[in-house]
Scaffold this motif. Structure first.
Motif, mmCIF file in Angstrom:
data_model
loop_
_atom_site.group_PDB
_atom_site.id
_atom_site.type_symbol
_atom_site.label_atom_id
_atom_site.label_comp_id
_atom_site.label_asym_id
_atom_site.label_seq_id
_atom_site.Cartn_x
_atom_site.Cartn_y
_atom_site.Cartn_z
ATOM 1 N N ALA A 92 -0.416 6.102 -24.224
ATOM 2 C CA ALA A 92 -1.565 6.717 -23.654
ATOM 3 C C ALA A 92 -2.334 5.596 -22.711
ATOM 4 O O ALA A 92 -2.950 5.971 -21.502
ATOM 5 N N ARG A 93 -2.000 4.252 -22.813
ATOM 6 C CA ARG A 93 -2.935 3.462 -22.025
ATOM 7 C C ARG A 93 -1.862 2.773 -20.886
ATOM 8 O O ARG A 93 -2.404 2.264 -20.000
ATOM 9 N N MET A 94 -0.717 3.079 -20.863
ATOM 10 C CA MET A 94 0.273 2.535 -19.934
ATOM 11 C C MET A 94 0.018 2.915 -18.569
ATOM 12 O O MET A 94 -0.093 2.133 -17.707
ATOM 13 N N PRO A 95 -0.128 4.321 -18.313
ATOM 14 C CA PRO A 95 -0.427 4.624 -16.962
ATOM 15 C C PRO A 95 -1.506 3.866 -16.339
ATOM 16 O O PRO A 95 -1.445 3.615 -15.058
ATOM 17 N N VAL A 96 -2.444 3.628 -17.037
ATOM 18 C CA VAL A 96 -3.799 3.125 -16.267
ATOM 19 C C VAL A 96 -3.393 1.487 -15.907
ATOM 20 O O VAL A 96 -3.617 1.095 -14.559
ATOM 21 N N THR A 97 -2.654 0.879 -16.781
ATOM 22 C CA THR A 97 -2.319 -0.419 -16.302
ATOM 23 C C THR A 97 -1.034 -0.435 -15.145
ATOM 24 O O THR A 97 -1.256 -1.254 -14.226
ATOM 25 N N LEU A 98 -0.149 0.353 -15.136
ATOM 26 C CA LEU A 98 0.701 0.503 -14.211
ATOM 27 C C LEU A 98 0.091 0.899 -12.855
ATOM 28 O O LEU A 98 0.144 0.533 -11.856
ATOM 29 N N THR A 99 -0.906 1.951 -13.030
ATOM 30 C CA THR A 99 -1.531 2.459 -11.777
ATOM 31 C C THR A 99 -2.381 1.311 -11.261
ATOM 32 O O THR A 99 -2.113 0.687 -9.874
ATOM 33 N N LEU A 100 -3.028 0.396 -12.055
ATOM 34 C CA LEU A 100 -3.683 -0.722 -11.585
ATOM 35 C C LEU A 100 -2.822 -1.864 -10.935
ATOM 36 O O LEU A 100 -2.979 -2.183 -9.734
ATOM 37 N N GLY A 101 -1.739 -2.025 -11.672
ATOM 38 C CA GLY A 101 -0.696 -2.853 -11.075
ATOM 39 C C GLY A 101 -0.055 -2.558 -9.873
ATOM 40 O O GLY A 101 -0.109 -3.272 -8.995
ATOM 41 N N VAL A 102 0.277 -1.496 -9.508
ATOM 42 C CA VAL A 102 0.699 -0.761 -8.315
ATOM 43 C C VAL A 102 -0.206 -1.069 -7.403
ATOM 44 O O VAL A 102 0.236 -1.532 -6.104
ATOM 45 N N ILE A 103 -1.320 -0.425 -7.431
ATOM 46 C CA ILE A 103 -2.420 -0.591 -6.254
ATOM 47 C C ILE A 103 -2.778 -1.898 -5.938
ATOM 48 O O ILE A 103 -2.706 -2.467 -4.771
ATOM 49 N N ALA A 104 -2.896 -2.686 -6.976
ATOM 50 C CA ALA A 104 -3.143 -4.350 -6.791
ATOM 51 C C ALA A 104 -1.971 -4.992 -6.196
ATOM 52 O O ALA A 104 -2.450 -5.536 -5.064
ATOM 53 N N LEU A 105 -0.722 -4.511 -6.359
ATOM 54 C CA LEU A 105 0.245 -5.175 -5.685
ATOM 55 C C LEU A 105 0.334 -4.500 -4.180
ATOM 56 O O LEU A 105 0.393 -5.775 -3.082
ATOM 57 N N ALA A 106 0.062 -3.269 -4.087
ATOM 58 C CA ALA A 106 -0.058 -2.979 -2.724
ATOM 59 C C ALA A 106 -1.220 -3.584 -1.898
ATOM 60 O O ALA A 106 -1.020 -3.864 -0.617
ATOM 61 N N VAL A 107 -2.315 -3.691 -2.346
ATOM 62 C CA VAL A 107 -3.425 -4.544 -1.835
ATOM 63 C C VAL A 107 -2.845 -6.012 -1.449
ATOM 64 O O VAL A 107 -3.271 -6.359 -0.196
ATOM 65 N N ALA A 108 -2.376 -6.730 -2.358
ATOM 66 C CA ALA A 108 -2.007 -7.843 -2.160
ATOM 67 C C ALA A 108 -1.126 -8.004 -1.101
ATOM 68 O O ALA A 108 -1.059 -8.931 -0.096
ATOM 69 N N LEU A 109 0.127 -7.009 -0.956
ATOM 70 C CA LEU A 109 0.992 -7.328 0.087
ATOM 71 C C LEU A 109 0.454 -6.781 1.422
ATOM 72 O O LEU A 109 0.775 -7.449 2.243
ATOM 73 N N LEU A 110 -0.373 -5.816 1.376
ATOM 74 C CA LEU A 110 -1.010 -5.256 2.753
ATOM 75 C C LEU A 110 -1.838 -6.443 3.246
ATOM 76 O O LEU A 110 -1.729 -6.327 4.277
ATOM 77 N N VAL A 111 -2.393 -7.291 2.436
ATOM 78 C CA VAL A 111 -3.282 -8.224 3.041
ATOM 79 C C VAL A 111 -2.448 -9.470 3.442
ATOM 80 O O VAL A 111 -2.454 -10.104 4.383
ATOM 81 N N ALA A 112 -1.408 -9.916 2.432
ATOM 82 C CA ALA A 112 -0.863 -10.990 2.333
ATOM 83 C C ALA A 112 0.217 -11.323 3.318
ATOM 84 O O ALA A 112 0.181 -12.334 4.110
ATOM 85 N N ILE A 113 0.921 -10.130 3.522
ATOM 86 C CA ILE A 113 2.038 -10.161 4.434
ATOM 87 C C ILE A 113 1.544 -10.444 5.905
ATOM 88 O O ILE A 113 1.962 -11.273 6.800
ATOM 89 N N PRO A 114 0.746 -9.473 6.389
ATOM 90 C CA PRO A 114 0.345 -9.576 7.866
ATOM 91 C C PRO A 114 -0.396 -10.983 8.148
ATOM 92 O O PRO A 114 -0.189 -11.638 9.064
ATOM 93 N N LEU A 115 -1.093 -11.378 7.126
ATOM 94 C CA LEU A 115 -1.982 -12.622 7.115
ATOM 95 C C LEU A 115 -0.999 -13.670 7.105
ATOM 96 O O LEU A 115 -1.224 -14.714 8.045
ATOM 97 N N GLY A 116 -0.104 -13.692 6.526
ATOM 98 C CA GLY A 116 1.178 -14.817 6.424
ATOM 99 C C GLY A 116 1.688 -15.047 7.676
ATOM 100 O O GLY A 116 1.961 -16.054 8.515
ATOM 101 N N VAL A 117 2.094 -13.738 8.273
ATOM 102 C CA VAL A 117 2.804 -13.738 9.625
ATOM 103 C C VAL A 117 1.796 -14.231 10.703
ATOM 104 O O VAL A 117 2.325 -15.110 11.477
ATOM 105 N N LEU A 118 0.715 -13.685 10.737
ATOM 106 C CA LEU A 118 -0.283 -14.176 11.575
ATOM 107 C C LEU A 118 -0.535 -15.590 11.568
ATOM 108 O O LEU A 118 -0.479 -16.509 12.563
ATOM 109 N N ALA A 119 -0.670 -16.293 10.298
ATOM 110 C CA ALA A 119 -1.066 -17.529 10.133
ATOM 111 C C ALA A 119 0.159 -18.514 10.850
ATOM 112 O O ALA A 119 0.041 -19.320 11.177
ATOM 113 N N ALA A 120 1.427 -17.783 10.479
ATOM 114 C CA ALA A 120 2.583 -18.647 10.822
ATOM 115 C C ALA A 120 2.620 -18.803 12.489
ATOM 116 O O ALA A 120 2.677 -19.714 12.975
ATOM 117 N N PHE A 121 2.498 -17.461 12.853
ATOM 118 C CA PHE A 121 2.277 -17.412 14.452
ATOM 119 C C PHE A 121 1.450 -18.110 15.095
ATOM 120 O O PHE A 121 1.647 -18.979 16.101
#
Lengths: 304, 515
Positions: A92-121
């Motif tokens: 019953a509790r698993m979906p909440v944590t998985l949803t949170l984890g997936v969205i959080a990871l998406a948020v992290a990658l969404l910000v981190a990868i472009p930022l990392g690329v720009l910072a390097a460039f």
């Protein structure tokens, strides 16, 4: 490749087995289980009955075998606290944590990868320094504090988003941002370093010499190669986020696995703690395995 | 081509997220007057919604709003009134006859019968029922059906507080339904006769209730004023406060005093500070089990500690909001609790030092002090003790560990608190800690005898005299130092009319929206 995969899977199974033994032992480190189940007001007779009922009078090896057999069938017994099966509780509790984890990871990658690329460039410019500052801040800020700050700004002052609970998708935005920010710095730096390495390589110089526009160089030549280690890191970070969401789940009152784990520890509800430890460990092992295999597939040098 | 796939996904996810963020701007509030839904939040969830199978305050609140009891105690007058029972007579000191009300139905439509009462009490007395609040029922021996609408309760021994217990922690369960679904089924879909009916239980998240439209007329609690009631579990105190400020919930409690002061400035909120029945006290290792040659074996040392602590200042500066200093080990409004003629200890550090010197500790001593809640109160006590030379070390524990240590005699000074299960009778307090039970650290035969006499006498005057005797001896020997009653800060929507009671049972059925 097949040999590598088999070796890797074998190691994963070994780790899983070790974790399951450890999580089983957890139960027996905390004193007499039967007394804990029967409760503080139980008589000696009741405790003996509980001991027989749960097979706690058997030798440890037998108990472990029985437990492992049941665990293999996703049967983790009954919660000491709730009148429910542990499997039902966790499911019953698993979906909440998985949803949170997936969205959080998406948020992290969404910000981190472009930022990392720009910072390097734009290396050594204000943009690079700003990206670094953001990442340092992310690592330095306690996540509960960041979470509460988000609540204060977006819920209390602006009234845009709900404060707590997991009734709708809106409830996941702030916790995902808070949790994602925690994973963001590592991904950002790895991307930046990978990009720097790639940008100074011969083929990028060649591409530049050919007169390709910078955007194409960055995406097609740079990111494609720099992102390989990021995949492995993202898998690991996702595992961390599942376990590390305890604080975030408490702040935002998300009734996920983290919250359940925390409360179960406080209540001495060992079957639940055990199951969560095992499930999270399995997910973590699975992710690491998947990332390793994926990386090996992408980069033959890793297979040796 | 992992990068391109990745990039594509990232773009889509980004667009989606941006969309979500924008759409999130306008969201309907689920709580409040407009929806006729009163949402209240607290930090913990009861392990089981069956009223006999949890001992959390959150469970008590649900029990009082969803179930009825045989009798009702008017919180304003303290008088016992008819509820599910219309009349009761003592046949003798161990036999109580009750007549049940006609026309009461459970939420599932079953009519209330004497079998329900007999089943409830007989069931909770069996060991298989594994109820967690044994102390509330173990004065009963058995209950039998004596007629179409009458029951008889047999007591184990005379127990004058019986009526008080029958009007509080002993709700009536539906026998047929309970037998059919068992405890597990019952806790997932509980059924009572009370003003609210539980419609959904989401483990770890919420319990939703609606007004019982068929609630029996003439109940002393009356039909619920508000249509829907929802209990939400929000573990974090700051999040609860934020929810209240944004209208996500309408009612919170146990708000720390400094936060309550902040909330008072918000015109959309009402903050009420009310006294509760919970009393904090220091319990001393009188027999010296926790350490060899414990200074606490000496009555002068215990008295010195009593004189060293400025309880009034703690009330004024820490507890505030309706708290009072207690001098007898009970809540002063409980039946049988009195501080008249009970020795009191004024704040007098000089006298404390003199007493310590007399007892042979001119330079004080080191000691351990265990506590499990209100860490700031415990720290204040430690500060006062240090001022007279007693160097106390704080062991801050979870309650279960605290109680284990206390029972095992491993704690020198325990900072205890007790809320008496909201029972307005001294038997629910002093006896638990000084009648020779596991948590009795003094084991004084005089006190034990007096409390036993008080707990079993049917004559109110005798009871009062016996309790006074016990309370006086406990205070004179300083077996424990009562500190003060605890206040509770309630904060709720200004749209809401809500009255707080000292028994710490929020009566949501009596709450209403302001016109």
């Amino acid at each position: 490749m097949l040999g590598f995969a088999l070796r890797r899977i074998l190691v994963a199974v070994g780790v899983a087995l070790t974790v399951s033994v450890a999580s089983f032992m957890l139960l027996h480190l905390s004193g007499d289980l039967a007394t804990a189940i029967a409760g503080p007001e139980a008589t000696g007779e009741q405790i003996a009955a509980v001991r027989a009922q749960h097979g706690l009078d058997q030798p440890l090896v037998v108990q472990f075998a029985a437990w492992a057999w049941r665990a293999l069938h996703f049967d983790f017994g009954r919660s000491f606290y709730f009148p429910e099966q542990v499997t039902d509780l966790v499911a019953a509790r698993m979906p909440v944590t998985l949803t949170l984890g997936v969205i959080a990871l998406a948020v992290a990658l969404l910000v981190a990868i472009p930022l990392g690329v720009l910072a390097a460039f734009y290396r050594d410019t204000w943009l690079d320094r700003a990206a670094l500052a953001i990442s340092v801040l992310g690592q330095a800020m306690p996540s509960f504090w960041f979470g509460l700050t988000l609540i204060l700004i977006f819920s209390v002052n602006l009234r845009w988003l709900p404060v707590s609970g997991n009734a709708t998708w809106k409830h996941f935005i702030l916790p995902a941002v808070a949790l994602g920010y925690y994973a963001m710095p590592a991904v950002m730096r790895l991307t930046r370093n990978g990009m720097l390495e790639v940008l100074s390589s011969d083929y990028v110089r060649t591409a530049r010499a050919k007169g390709l526009p910078p955007r194409k160089i960055l995406i097609r030549h740079g990111l494609r190669n720099a992102v390989i280690p990021v995949i492995a890191l993202a898998a690991v970070q996702f595992g961390f986020m599942l376990g590390g969401s305890i604080v975030i789940e408490a702040v935002f009152s998300l009734q996920g696995l983290g919250q359940l784990a925390w409360e179960s520890i406080a209540r001495n509800d060992f079957p639940v703690v055990q199951a969560i430890v095992l499930v999270l460990a399995m997910i973590y092992i699975g992710l690491t395995l998947a990332a390793d295999l994926l990386n090996a597939l992408l980069d033959p040098r890793l297979r040796s | 081509m992992p990068t391109r796939i990745e990039a594509g996904r990232i773009c889509k996810a980004g667009a989606l997220l941006a969309g979500l963020l924008l759409a999130g701007v306008a969201g309907p509030a689920l709580a409040g007057k407009a929806n006729d839904t009163l949402v209240y939040a607290s930090d913990s969830e009861p392990e089981n919604l069956s009223p006999y199978h949890n001992n959390l305050r959150e469970g008590v609140i649900l029990a009082r709003n969803v179930w009825d009891t045989l009798l009702y105690r008017d919180p304003a007058t303290g008088q016992h009134q008819p509820m599910l029972a219309t009349a009761w007579t003592w046949v003798d000191p161990v036999t109580l006859d009750l007549t049940l009300r006609d026309g009461v139905t459970f939420h599932n439509g079953d009519p209330l019968t004497p079998e329900d009462v007999a089943f409830t009490f007989n069931y909770v007395l069996t060991p298989e029922a594994k109820i967690v609040t044994k102390g509330n029922v173990d004065w009963m021996k058995s209950t039998e059906v004596t007629g179409p609408n009458t029951v008889r309760i047999h007591l184990k021994a005379p127990f004058p507080a019986a009526l008080e217990y029958l009007s509080g922690p002993t709700p009536i369960l539906p026998a047929a339904y309970f037998k059919k679904v068992g405890l597990d089924g019952f806790s997932k879909a509980p059924v009572g006769t009370g003003p609210y009916r539980i419609v959904s239980v989401e483990s770890g998240r919420s319990v939703k209730m609606v007004r019982n439209e068929k609630y029996w007329p003439g109940s002393p609690v009356g039909k619920a004023r508000i249509g829907k009631l929802e209990f939400r579990i929000i573990p974090d105190a700051d999040s609860r406060m934020a929810e209240l400020m944004t209208g996500g919930v309408d009612w919170i409690w146990r708000v720390p005093t400094d936060q309550a002061d902040q909330l008072k400035r918000d015109p959309t909120l009402t903050v009420v500070s009310a006294e509760t029945m919970r009393v904090g006290y220091l319990q001393f290792d009188v027999q010296g089990r926790a350490q060899d040659n414990s200074p606490l074996k000496d009555v002068r040392v215990r008295q010195a500690i009593a004189h060293a602590i400025d309880r009034k200042a703690m009330v004024d500066n820490l507890a505030r909001g309706g708290a009072r200093v207690m001098n007898a080990l009970c809540f002063v409004e409980q039946f049988g609790c009195t501080d008249e003629g009970v020795p009191t200890y004024a704040y007098d550090p000089a006298k404390a030092r003199a007493l310590l010197k007399e007892a042979g500790y001119p330079n004080g001593f080191e000691i351990d002090l265990s506590a499990y809640r209100e860490r700031d109160y415990a720290e204040a006590v430690i500060g006062y003790l240090r001022a007279v030379g007693i160097r106390a070390k704080l062991n801050y524990l979870r309650y279960a560990a605290f109680r284990d240590a206390l029972r095992a005699g491993k704690t020198s000074i325990g900072y205890q608190t007790w809320g008496s299960f909201s029972i307005n009778d001294v038997s629910a307090f002093t006896g638990i800690y000084f009648r020779g039970g596991e948590e009795d650290l003094a084991r004084d035969p005089t006190v034990i005898a007096a409390l036993q006499a008080g707990d079993t006498s049917t004559d109110p005057a005798t009871r009062k005299a016996k309790y006074k005797e016990a309370l006086t001896r406990i205070a004179a020997q300083a077996y424990a130092l009562p500190m003060f009653s605890y206040p509770s800060n309630y904060a709720f929507s200004a749209d809401l009319t809500f009255t707080a009671q000292t028994d710490e049972v929020p009566r949501f059925y009596a709450a209403s929206w302001k016109k």
